[in-house]
Scaffold this motif. Structure first.
Motif, PDB file in Angstrom:
ATOM      1  N   HIS A   1       0.751  -1.277   0.113  1.00  0.00           N
ATOM      2  CA  HIS A   1       0.055  -0.013  -0.041  1.00  0.00           C
ATOM      3  C   HIS A   1       0.768   1.221   0.063  1.00  0.00           C
ATOM      4  O   HIS A   1       0.439   2.383  -0.454  1.00  0.00           O
TER       5      HIS A   1
ATOM      6  N   GLN B   1      -1.099  12.260  -1.802  1.00  0.00           N
ATOM      7  CA  GLN B   1      -0.700  12.135  -0.497  1.00  0.00           C
ATOM      8  C   GLN B   1       0.827  12.170  -0.307  1.00  0.00           C
ATOM      9  O   GLN B   1       1.222  12.732   0.709  1.00  0.00           O
TER      10      GLN B   1
ATOM     11  N   ASP C   1       1.009  12.818   3.832  1.00  0.00           N
ATOM     12  CA  ASP C   1       0.166  11.984   4.241  1.00  0.00           C
ATOM     13  C   ASP C   1       0.804  10.846   5.051  1.00  0.00           C
ATOM     14  O   ASP C   1       2.011  10.351   4.617  1.00  0.00           O
TER      15      ASP C   1
ATOM     16  N   ARG D   1       0.332   8.024   5.025  1.00  0.00           N
ATOM     17  CA  ARG D   1       0.598   6.674   4.270  1.00  0.00           C
ATOM     18  C   ARG D   1       1.969   6.558   3.988  1.00  0.00           C
ATOM     19  O   ARG D   1       2.376   5.240   3.862  1.00  0.00           O
TER      20      ARG D   1
END
Ligand code: MN
Length: 310
Positions: A116, A283, A288, A290
């Motif tokens: 991811h 992102q 972000d 992530r």
């Protein structure tokens, strides 16, 4: 040493020609700039975007590392792919957002699974001066794992095989019944070949498509001369392959079951849709969570919007 993919390499969404049977298709690579280093990029190219799940191959060097020419690549994100780092000379340090800090030297394998999302930096080790040569490859992750957690592996030793005319190191997958311990999410193979005259016959799997990237010397395959800076695509349906040399040569042999789905590659991302890439890019630029922090003194690498947003 991982380079971003641009539209100079291949259109983001073009499909491969289906693999024919055994064939030899010589595909010229191109020179690309990765940080301060010039690399030879032989995958992806317009006529051949993937070989099995392998979707990227940069050959770096040989180059002399000095204070003025240091192979430092600052923190940058990946998703949906594995990076496979393999050195022929020199050393690098890998740092990532999982907290890994791992030097790599010739004969060792660094394998990072992005899933991811992950961030890494690839840096010169503080005092290293001397020759540097290596390759970085990417493997597209399948649907089952491409949105999963990131991971990192270092393998200090890898299995080796001796054939007449070739010393083989198995980076990923298995050859002639000997398997690498490296993680593998699809059915693929990557081996390093140290070839000597007059060459070697390497056993292959007929269900795989294969390609050869020569790193040093010249290798004759199917009557054609393969040199550094080009990809010799070998097609599928081969039980073995004869590789001929008149002197020492070094090559990477990659292969795998042809990827059954179309991938979208842009910058450092492997995805399926433009929306996935646009979201990940935003992102990254927004900081972000992530794409977490890396303990590196180097600056994060920014990127502008993908071509479909401008
Ligand atoms: Mn990278």
């Amino acid at each position: 040493m991982s380079g971003p993919v641009s539209t100079d390499d291949a259109a983001p969404e073009a499909a491969n020609d289906p693999p024919a049977g055994p064939e030899v298709e010589l595909i010229p690579g191109r020179e690309a700039q990765v940080g301060s280093l010039t690399v030879r990029r032989v995958l992806p190219r317009r006529p051949r975007r993937t070989v099995g799940a392998w979707c990227f191959l940069d050959h770096m060097g040989p180059v002399e590392v000095s204070g003025a020419n240091s192979p430092d690549i600052g923190p940058h994100p990946h998703m949906g792919l594995q990076t496979v780092t393999w050195l022929l000379a020199g050393e690098l340090v890998h740092r990532d957002s999982l907290g890994s800090e791992q030097p790599i030297r010739p004969g060792q394998l660094n394998l990072m699974t992005a899933g991811h999302g992950v961030v890494h930096a690839e840096e010169n080790t503080g005092g290293y001066r001397g020759p540097l040569q290596g390759a970085q490859l990417w493997v597209a992750q399948p649907g089952a794992t491409r949105d999963g957690p990131p991971a990192f592996e270092h393998h200090g030793e890898l299995p080796r095989l001796e054939f007449s005319g070739a010393e083989v190191t198995i980076l990923v997958g298995d050859l002639a019944g000997t398997a690498s311990p490296a993680r593998r999410d699809t059915d693929h193979l990557g081996v390093d070949l140290v070839l000597r005259s007059p060459g070697a016959t390497i056993p292959l799997r007929a269900e795989y498509e294969h390609a050869l990237a020569v790193l040093e010397g010249v290798v004759t395959v199917g009557g054609q001369l393969a040199r550094p800076g080009m990809l010799a695509y070998l097609g599928s349906g081969r039980e073995e392959c004869r590789l001929e040399t008149t002197g020492p040569a070094r090559a990477l042999l990659i292969g795998g079951v042809p990827l059954g789905e179309q991938i979208l590659m842009w910058w450092n991302f492997v995805a399926r849709t433009r929306e996935e890439v646009s979201t990940a890019r935003q992102q990254w630029m927004d900081g972000d969570e992530r794409f977490g922090p890396v303990d590196s003194d180097l600056a994060r690498i920014p990127v502008g919007p993908p071509p479909w947003e401008v």
